[in-house]
Scaffold this active site. Structure first.
Site, PDB file in Angstrom:
ATOM      1  N   ASP A  11       0.887  -1.338   0.000  1.00 32.07           N
ATOM      2  CA  ASP A  11      -0.164  -0.030   0.067  1.00 32.07           C
ATOM      3  C   ASP A  11       1.038   1.389  -0.136  1.00 32.07           C
ATOM      4  O   ASP A  11       1.610   1.445   1.120  1.00 32.07           O
ATOM      5  CB  ASP A  11      -0.852   0.069   1.180  1.00 32.07           C
ATOM      6  CG  ASP A  11      -2.020   1.139   1.340  1.00 32.07           C
ATOM      7  OD1 ASP A  11      -2.140   1.716   0.067  1.00 32.07           O
ATOM      8  OD2 ASP A  11      -2.975   1.002   2.149  1.00 32.07           O
ATOM      9  N   ASP A 105      -2.814   2.347  -6.188  1.00 31.75           N
ATOM     10  CA  ASP A 105      -1.734   2.206  -5.126  1.00 31.75           C
ATOM     11  C   ASP A 105      -1.714   1.034  -4.382  1.00 31.75           C
ATOM     12  O   ASP A 105      -0.915   1.309  -3.378  1.00 31.75           O
ATOM     13  CB  ASP A 105      -1.742   3.636  -4.393  1.00 31.75           C
ATOM     14  CG  ASP A 105      -2.753   3.622  -3.534  1.00 31.75           C
ATOM     15  OD1 ASP A 105      -3.985   3.025  -3.914  1.00 31.75           O
ATOM     16  OD2 ASP A 105      -3.026   4.233  -2.596  1.00 31.75           O
ATOM     17  N   GLU A 106      -2.328   0.049  -4.583  1.00 30.56           N
ATOM     18  CA  GLU A 106      -2.419  -1.119  -3.780  1.00 30.56           C
ATOM     19  C   GLU A 106      -2.454  -2.283  -4.392  1.00 30.56           C
ATOM     20  O   GLU A 106      -3.139  -2.387  -5.491  1.00 30.56           O
ATOM     21  CB  GLU A 106      -3.762  -0.953  -2.904  1.00 30.56           C
ATOM     22  CG  GLU A 106      -3.939  -1.807  -1.780  1.00 30.56           C
ATOM     23  CD  GLU A 106      -5.218  -1.516  -0.999  1.00 30.56           C
ATOM     24  OE1 GLU A 106      -5.617  -2.163   0.133  1.00 30.56           O
ATOM     25  OE2 GLU A 106      -6.108  -0.523  -1.318  1.00 30.56           O
TER      26      GLU A 106
END
Length: 517
Positions: A11, A105-106
């Site tokens: 993350d 983003d993960e």
């Protein structure tokens, strides 16, 4: 459940805000808030400096401004975020062929499937190497969780924030989860959490002690049984490299409630076209058109219509959304509109009636240009200032038809759509080079000239129609190695794409505003 912590969850830390700080040296170490800048805008991401003031994601932007009045407020730049995300996903792909992206983003990674790890030591080494590589390639930090299941890996990355790594050894799950609040578990939102609290369960250990039968009685068979397994630390979900989207949709929140029925229909048509653009970009078609209307009193209505077959024809989607709008009462005002398509397919069944209508429309004579009426959407507020009284606009330029000029209609010069400069976006000046927009309004643009890796730059102000000033593509956050590009080869390059990204992030966004570092 695995006997080794070979599932990794990454993350990125405050991704949007961190990318803006890396791109803008003058903002490093200062509070930065990214989101819609309009009065009804919502915070997308807040930097850790802004979070100290209580600002967080999904907070109304007006509340964020009250908590952190001196923060820099920027609109999203999705072209930049996507390019950085592609760099990160490429690094994850080197670890394993099984990468499950959850957002820009993960992502989850199955280290065992890629041969990157098979025990605790190798998993820890892989996680640390990934963090170093991300920092070297993007200049940003990411937090990593390692565990024997997806649920625990995600909990680990949350505990590791910011810029850390947490490894959860298999066999320690129950001891770790026990004292945590029930909201820690996936699927436990505010409503479920409150329901469990009223039943006397506030920690994960209390869920496990209550037993499966009690949770099934409270929450239903599927949810209760799933929650009981998670409370025991059991999660056998596999990392899936590809996940099919179930729907494509777009929506906009308006700064002022819309009351004009014609304007509402115009906005619905515009949203339908944007929805079809995304649908086609994904190479899909859809069978069901969905209209979402949030009225002045926050009541939300959803209407849907199922077509005879999948389509990606903008005319068909516009007409269907228009028919759905006819069944909704909008007299009190509309604060949000959305258009979506569900029932996705990989092929399109041509709508012969729509095709015939299009051909008929093409063959029909068109009205002269001066007889057509067009309502501007999102016109620049500065462009209409002084329209009633005539005189000077913004820079003191005389307005034709002003008082004392012999009468006639007052024509106020507006900033064309292609000359709008949203706060935070990249620009390039022929003389001063690369910079970014600190603010815009009254037909003026304030630019800070600096680049990633440079010292904080100087600020200058220009007219919005200055021919030497142009919007530009985002610069790489980390300088390229000699002979290599910093961006992945698939990165889009066109300026029109940058403008569409700005439009895609407009939810509650006025399109301009003052960034205040």
């Amino acid at each position: 459940m695995r006997s080794a912590p070979t599932i990794l969850h990454l993350d990125m830390d405050a991704f949007f805000a961190a990318a803006e700080q890396a791109a803008k040296p003058s903002l490093r170490g200062k509070p930065v808030v990214v989101g819609g800048l309009g009065p009804r805008g919502v915070v997308s991401t807040a930097s850790y400096e802004a979070r100290r003031f209580g600002v967080h994601s999904a907070m109304p932007m007006a509340q964020a401004r009250r908590l952190a009045p001196n923060a820099a407020y920027l609109v999203p730049r999705f072209a930049l975020y996507r390019a950085v995300s592609e760099q990160v996903m490429e690094l994850l792909g080197r670890l394993s062929p099984l990468v499950e992206p959850l957002s820009l983003d993960e992502a989850f990674v199955d280290l065992e499937a890629g041969g990157s790890a098979d025990d605790t030591a190798s998993a820890l080494a892989a996680g640390e190497r990934l963090r170093r590589d991300i920092r070297a390639v993007t200049g940003l930090s990411g937090s990593v969780g390692l565990a024997g299941s997806k649920m625990l890996a995600k909990i680990g990355s949350e505990q590791a924030k910011p810029d850390g790594l947490v490894l959860i050894e298999p066999g320690t799950e129950r001891a770790l989860l026990g004292p945590m609040p029930v909201r820690t578990l996936p699927g436990v939102g505010p409503a479920t959490g409150d329901h469990l609290r009223r039943a006397g369960m506030t920690t994960v250990a209390e869920l496990a002690e209550a037993g499966e039968d009690e949770l099934v009685r409270l929450l239903g068979k599927a949810h209760g049984a799933s929650l009981y397994r998670m409370a025991l630390g059991r999660d056998d979900r596999a990392v899936v490299s590809e996940r099919d989207a179930k729907s494509v949709s777009v929506e906009d929140t308006f700064d002022v409630d819309l009351h004009d029925r014609v304007r509402v229909r115009t906005e619905v048509d515009r949203l339908a076209d944007r929805c079809v653009e995304r649908l086609r970009a994904a190479g899909r078609s859809g069978r069901t058109v969905v209209l979402k209307v949030r009225r002045y009193d926050f009541s939300t209505l959803t209407r849907s219509e199922t077509l005879r077959g999948p389509t990606d024809d903008p005319g068909v989607v516009r007409e269907a959304a228009g028919r759905l709008l006819e069944s909704v009462d909008t007299t009190g005002g509309v604060r949000l509109l959305g258009v979506g398509v569900t029932g996705l397919a990989d092929f399109t069944q041509e709508d012969l009636f729509a095709q015939a209508a299009a051909e008929e429309s093409a063959a029909a004579p068109h009205a002269p240009a001066d007889e057509q009426e067009h309502e501007p959407v999102g016109a620049d507020a500065a462009g209409t200032a002084g329209a009633a009284g005539g005189g000077a606009v913004g820079d003191g330029t005389a307005v034709p038809g002003a008082a004392g000029s012999g009468g006639g209609p007052v024509e106020v010069p507006e900033v064309p759509a292609e000359r709008r400069f949203p706060a935070g976006h990249d620009v390039r000046h022929r003389e001063f080079g690369a910079g970014w927009v600190q603010g815009s309004g009254l037909r003026r643009v304030t630019v800070r000239f600096e680049e990633p890796g440079s010292a904080p730059g100087r600020v200058r102000t220009f007219w919005a129609d200055d021919p030497d000033l142009e919007l530009s593509e985002p610069l790489p956050l980390v300088p390229a190695v000699a002979g290599q590009s910093s961006w992945p080869a698939s990165r889009p390059k066109s300026r029109s794409e940058s403008r569409s990204d700005s439009d895609a992030g407009r939810s509650g966004d006025s399109g301009s505003g003052r960034a205040r570092p």
